[in-house]
Design a protein around this motif. Structure first.
Motif, mmCIF file in Angstrom:
data_model
loop_
_atom_site.group_PDB
_atom_site.id
_atom_site.type_symbol
_atom_site.label_atom_id
_atom_site.label_comp_id
_atom_site.label_asym_id
_atom_site.label_seq_id
_atom_site.Cartn_x
_atom_site.Cartn_y
_atom_site.Cartn_z
ATOM 1 N N ARG A 195 -6.806 -0.587 8.657
ATOM 2 C CA ARG A 195 -7.612 -1.056 9.782
ATOM 3 C C ARG A 195 -6.913 -0.782 11.125
ATOM 4 O O ARG A 195 -7.533 -0.465 12.111
ATOM 5 N N SER A 248 -9.022 2.445 10.970
ATOM 6 C CA SER A 248 -10.248 2.648 10.196
ATOM 7 C C SER A 248 -10.532 1.405 9.346
ATOM 8 O O SER A 248 -10.203 1.371 8.156
ATOM 9 N N GLY A 306 6.745 -15.906 -0.269
ATOM 10 C CA GLY A 306 7.840 -15.478 0.620
ATOM 11 C C GLY A 306 8.601 -14.296 0.070
ATOM 12 O O GLY A 306 9.613 -13.890 0.618
ATOM 13 N N GLN A 307 8.116 -13.718 -1.029
ATOM 14 C CA GLN A 307 8.806 -12.567 -1.625
ATOM 15 C C GLN A 307 7.889 -11.348 -1.642
ATOM 16 O O GLN A 307 7.874 -10.573 -2.594
ATOM 17 N N THR A 364 8.091 -9.465 8.738
ATOM 18 C CA THR A 364 8.886 -10.067 7.672
ATOM 19 C C THR A 364 10.286 -10.440 8.173
ATOM 20 O O THR A 364 10.661 -10.138 9.302
ATOM 21 N N TRP A 373 9.101 -14.501 16.547
ATOM 22 C CA TRP A 373 7.787 -14.119 16.048
ATOM 23 C C TRP A 373 7.377 -15.045 14.909
ATOM 24 O O TRP A 373 8.184 -15.833 14.411
ATOM 25 N N TYR A 408 16.529 -20.362 6.739
ATOM 26 C CA TYR A 408 17.355 -19.267 6.211
ATOM 27 C C TYR A 408 18.038 -18.520 7.343
ATOM 28 O O TYR A 408 17.622 -18.604 8.513
ATOM 29 N N GLY A 410 4.451 -15.246 11.328
ATOM 30 C CA GLY A 410 3.590 -14.479 10.429
ATOM 31 C C GLY A 410 3.064 -15.398 9.353
ATOM 32 O O GLY A 410 3.291 -16.619 9.404
ATOM 33 N N GLY A 449 0.819 -1.220 0.000
ATOM 34 C CA GLY A 449 0.000 0.000 0.000
ATOM 35 C C GLY A 449 0.849 1.265 0.000
ATOM 36 O O GLY A 449 0.619 2.187 -0.795
ATOM 37 N N ALA A 486 -4.778 -3.299 -1.092
ATOM 38 C CA ALA A 486 -3.457 -3.853 -0.748
ATOM 39 C C ALA A 486 -3.525 -4.362 0.692
ATOM 40 O O ALA A 486 -2.722 -3.998 1.540
ATOM 41 N N ASN A 522 -3.102 -7.362 1.829
ATOM 42 C CA ASN A 522 -2.363 -8.622 1.931
ATOM 43 C C ASN A 522 -3.164 -9.780 1.324
ATOM 44 O O ASN A 522 -2.691 -10.484 0.454
ATOM 45 N N MET A 540 1.552 -7.726 8.066
ATOM 46 C CA MET A 540 2.601 -8.729 7.854
ATOM 47 C C MET A 540 3.958 -8.106 7.549
ATOM 48 O O MET A 540 4.992 -8.715 7.793
HETATM 49 C C1 LIG Z 1 7.957 -14.362 8.839
HETATM 50 C C2 LIG Z 1 7.927 -13.767 7.468
HETATM 51 C C3 LIG Z 1 9.098 -13.652 6.735
HETATM 52 C C4 LIG Z 1 9.060 -13.068 5.467
HETATM 53 N N1 LIG Z 1 10.231 -12.889 4.798
HETATM 54 C C5 LIG Z 1 10.217 -12.232 3.612
HETATM 55 C C6 LIG Z 1 11.430 -11.916 2.965
HETATM 56 O O1 LIG Z 1 12.503 -12.228 3.451
HETATM 57 N N2 LIG Z 1 11.372 -11.253 1.783
HETATM 58 C C7 LIG Z 1 10.191 -10.872 1.224
HETATM 59 O O2 LIG Z 1 10.186 -10.288 0.147
HETATM 60 N N3 LIG Z 1 9.019 -11.150 1.839
HETATM 61 C C8 LIG Z 1 9.013 -11.803 3.022
HETATM 62 N N4 LIG Z 1 7.850 -12.062 3.655
HETATM 63 C C9 LIG Z 1 6.603 -11.643 3.039
HETATM 64 C C10 LIG Z 1 6.378 -10.155 3.203
HETATM 65 O O3 LIG Z 1 6.855 -9.679 4.414
HETATM 66 C C11 LIG Z 1 4.888 -9.871 3.113
HETATM 67 O O4 LIG Z 1 4.365 -10.563 2.036
HETATM 68 C C12 LIG Z 1 4.620 -8.394 2.884
HETATM 69 O O5 LIG Z 1 5.193 -7.649 3.915
HETATM 70 C C13 LIG Z 1 3.123 -8.170 2.784
HETATM 71 O O6 LIG Z 1 2.920 -6.817 2.571
HETATM 72 P P1 LIG Z 1 1.465 -6.286 2.262
HETATM 73 O O7 LIG Z 1 1.565 -4.828 2.152
HETATM 74 O O8 LIG Z 1 0.884 -7.052 1.128
HETATM 75 O O9 LIG Z 1 0.592 -6.743 3.526
HETATM 76 P P2 LIG Z 1 0.551 -6.169 5.006
HETATM 77 O O10 LIG Z 1 1.847 -5.679 5.470
HETATM 78 O O11 LIG Z 1 -0.133 -7.214 5.829
HETATM 79 O O12 LIG Z 1 -0.386 -4.917 4.878
HETATM 80 C C14 LIG Z 1 -1.765 -5.052 4.671
HETATM 81 C C15 LIG Z 1 -2.454 -3.997 5.493
HETATM 82 O O13 LIG Z 1 -3.847 -4.033 5.167
HETATM 83 C C16 LIG Z 1 -4.569 -3.705 6.325
HETATM 84 N N5 LIG Z 1 -5.946 -4.184 6.208
HETATM 85 C C17 LIG Z 1 -6.404 -5.463 6.143
HETATM 86 N N6 LIG Z 1 -7.753 -5.475 6.077
HETATM 87 C C18 LIG Z 1 -8.159 -4.188 6.101
HETATM 88 C C19 LIG Z 1 -9.424 -3.565 6.087
HETATM 89 N N7 LIG Z 1 -10.582 -4.243 6.049
HETATM 90 N N8 LIG Z 1 -9.478 -2.211 6.147
HETATM 91 C C20 LIG Z 1 -8.330 -1.471 6.202
HETATM 92 N N9 LIG Z 1 -7.096 -2.028 6.228
HETATM 93 C C21 LIG Z 1 -7.016 -3.363 6.180
HETATM 94 C C22 LIG Z 1 -3.795 -4.401 7.432
HETATM 95 O O14 LIG Z 1 -4.089 -3.832 8.701
HETATM 96 C C23 LIG Z 1 -2.352 -4.220 6.999
HETATM 97 O O15 LIG Z 1 -1.736 -3.115 7.605
HETATM 98 C C24 LIG Z 1 7.838 -12.634 4.928
HETATM 99 C C25 LIG Z 1 6.664 -12.736 5.665
HETATM 100 C C26 LIG Z 1 6.704 -13.291 6.928
HETATM 101 C C27 LIG Z 1 5.431 -13.370 7.716
#
Ligand SMILES: Cc1cc2nc3c(=O)[nH]c(=O)nc-3n(C[C@H](O)[C@H](O)[C@H](O)COP(=O)(O)OP(=O)(O)OC[C@H]3O[C@@H](n4cnc5c(N)ncnc54)[C@H](O)[C@@H]3O)c2cc1C
Ligand code: FES
Length: 501
Positions: free
Chosen positions: A55, A198, A357-358, A66, A326, A273, A328, A36, A227, A229, A62
């Motif tokens: 929210r 929100s 995972g990316q 990471t 932690w 890793y 996730g 986002g 966005a 997730n 997530m």
């Molecule tokens: C343990 C772990 C290790 C990882 N390692 C890697 C790595 O090494 N390299 C890599 O590239 N990726 C890695 N990933 C994956 C990566 O971190 C995530 O895929 C990425 O951060 C997701 O980003 P996002 O913006 O899609 O989702 P998020 O960061 O989850 O953001 C989504 C947002 O949407 C909001 N939301 C949800 N529903 C609503 C709603 N109804 N109204 C308003 N807001 C809402 C949430 O509150 C949240 O803040 C890892 C993930 C984990 C869990």
């Protein structure tokens, strides 16, 4: 130890306001993770007025959990992706993720963001007891997609001197929340507004206007980018092509210089890793992760952390004390590519999900792609990530992932995990059967009961308790709920059904 990541002490915009009343913009971005915030950045840099709404707190999803490797090659193995998507699409995939790493490098430089960004080598090494031919096959595939790679013997871990290894130059690492704090500031400077706390309850579209509604307000926009997730705008179509996996990370202290700064992965299944993160003084942190499993199919975090620690201490005797642990969730897609572009059900609504995972590079690359599409540009990555695509060659994975939903619905006829609420100890959660109803029951440390329906408010799969995170996980499409039934991870929008004591 409770679940806290090494990044979470960075609070981005702690005093952000929430949405009250009506407001307007060109593009409403729902979700303030890396996907986002990066989308907001690309759009406002190109002259669009943007509101980002979340929210919870900014970047508290997530992205704050990471492990922050910036590694452009398919983490499910390039050879595996070539077998499903073919050489051309896999090459495009790797190029698009490499472009995302370049973009992060460029943004942190242009915006002067102090976020520990650095280029470093990545090493894929033969796991204990794993055949060397995985490395051989991967070498061939990586060469075919044209990415730089060398073959070596050994990584600087104890007992790994004669393991087969691939070295990938020009990978990267950074501190994701320090980076996003800087990107958020740059967005604000370019006119973007951020709204926290929100929860969006509805995303609709009529006569060329998108409406994003919360309990206390509405945003009217020309476009929305979902966005979150796991998408809240698409009820089922994309979700049948993804599956949530829980993954675990630990951080340990290490004396600076004891381990070369690089990214390391093994070929075990599930894989492990290791990476470094700069710490205070002469200390660094070693992040060790893996032990993934399908969400809600295991509740044994302590065992998994124990295995991770044993694995890491065997390989790195210099490892110091544990500082964080932690977990996730990541969303695996049936053909390894995420879903980015116009939502199959809308014309001005765009999505970015299926991070695998990316997800960090996926989020940044998704921002570049969705921005281009919203601005009416053609884009070479468009078809690869098209949310409506039907991945025919991945039919085997599609069937395997969707049996989860069938198995989950079948659980409603099974008995509860405990016979009665009286058996539930403080700090524990369990499923209890009452007549035809399945109850997700949690007893807090003061003895109070928190009862909710065990049926996920997305499309009804059967929930399971996650003792380590103290929440209810859904096995089907990624939703998570707190013990009071409020959604804490999408795609669920509404709370769990109420249950009387
Ligand atoms: C343990 C772990 C290790 C990882 N390692 C890697 C790595 O090494 N390299 C890599 O590239 N990726 C890695 N990933 C994956 C990566 O971190 C995530 O895929 C990425 O951060 C997701 O980003 P996002 O913006 O899609 O989702 P998020 O960061 O989850 O953001 C989504 C947002 O949407 C909001 N939301 C949800 N529903 C609503 C709603 N109804 N109204 C308003 N807001 C809402 C949430 O509150 C949240 O803040 C890892 C993930 C984990 C869990
Ligand atoms: S996330 Fe879809 S049913 Fe739970």
């Amino acid at each position: 130890m409770t679940s806290t990541s090494i990044w979470m002490d960075v609070h981005i915009m702690p005093n952000t306001e929430s949405l009250v009343g009506e407001t307007e913009c060109d593009v409403a971005v729902i979700g303030s993770g890396i996907a986002g915030i990066s989308t907001a950045y690309e759009l406002c840099k190109r002259g669009k007025s943007v509101i980002v709404i979340d929210r919870g707190r900014i970047a508290g999803g997530m992205t704050s959990r990471t492990s922050a490797h910036l590694a452009p090659l398919c983490d499910d193995l390039v050879s595996e992706m070539v077998s499903i998507k073919g050489l051309e699409a896999t090459t495009l995939f790797c190029d698009s993720h490499a472009a995302a790493v370049d973009r992060i490098e460029e943004i942190q430089k242009n915006e002067n963001i102090d976020c520990d960004f650095r280029r470093l080598d990545g090493y894929l090494f033969q796991g204990r007891g794993m055949p060397a031919d995985i490395i051989e096959k991967e070498l061939g595939a990586v060469r075919e997609v044209g990415a730089p790679v060398d073959r070596l013997m050994g990584v600087p871990f104890s007992g790994c001197e004669s393991r087969q290894v691939l070295r990938y130059p020009r990978q990267a690492a950074f501190h994701p929340l320090k980076y996003l704090a800087g990107v958020t500031k740059a967005c604000q400077k370019n006119g973007a507004t951020f709204l926290a706390n929100s929860p969006v309850e509805e995303v609709g579209e009529k006569d060329g206007t998108v409406t994003v509604k919360t309990a206390r307000g509405v945003i009217r926009a020309k476009y929305a980018v979902v966005a979150t997730n796991s998408s809240i705008s698409d009820r089922f179509a994309i979700h049948t092509k993804t599956a949530p996996y829980r993954t675990y990370v630990m951080a340990f202290e290490i004396e600076r210089g004891a381990l070369p700064d690089a990214l390391y992965w093994d070929t075990e299944d599930p894989y492990h890793y290791v990476r470094l993160q700069p710490g205070p003084g002469q200390t660094d942190f070693v992040l060790v992760g893996g032990e993934d499993h399908k969400s809600a199919t295991a509740d044994d975090a302590d065992t998994r952390f124990g295995k991770l620690e044993t694995w890491a201490r065997d390989l790195i005797p210099a490892l110091g004390k544990e500082t964080h642990r932690w977990s996730g969730q990541v969303l695996e897609t049936v053909d390894y590519a995420g879903f980015i572009g116009r939502d199959p059900g809308g014309s001005n609504i765009y999505v970015a999900m299926g991070d695998s995972g990316q997800g960090l590079t996926h989020g940044v690359m998704g921002a570049m792609l969705n921005t281009g599409l919203i601005l009416g540009e053609d884009h070479p990555w468009k078809d690869l990530y098209a949310p409506g695509r039907i991945p025919l060659k991945a039919a085997k994975n599609f069937v395997a992932e969707n049996t989860t939903a069938i198995k989950s619905f079948a659980e409603y006829v099974a008995s509860g995990e405990i016979g009665s609420l009286g058996e539930l100890k403080p700090g524990h959660g369990a499923i209890v059967r009452r007549g035809l109803e399945k109850i997700a029951a949690y007893r807090d440390s003061s003895g109070g009961l928190h009862l909710n329906s065990a049926s996920c408010s997305h499309v009804g799969c059967h929930l399971h308790f996650n003792s380590f995170e103290t929440c209810w996980d859904c096995p089907c499409h990624g939703s998570m709920f707190d013990v009071d039934g409020c959604p804490i991870n999408a795609p669920a929008i509404g709370p769990l059904g109420e249950v009387k004591e």
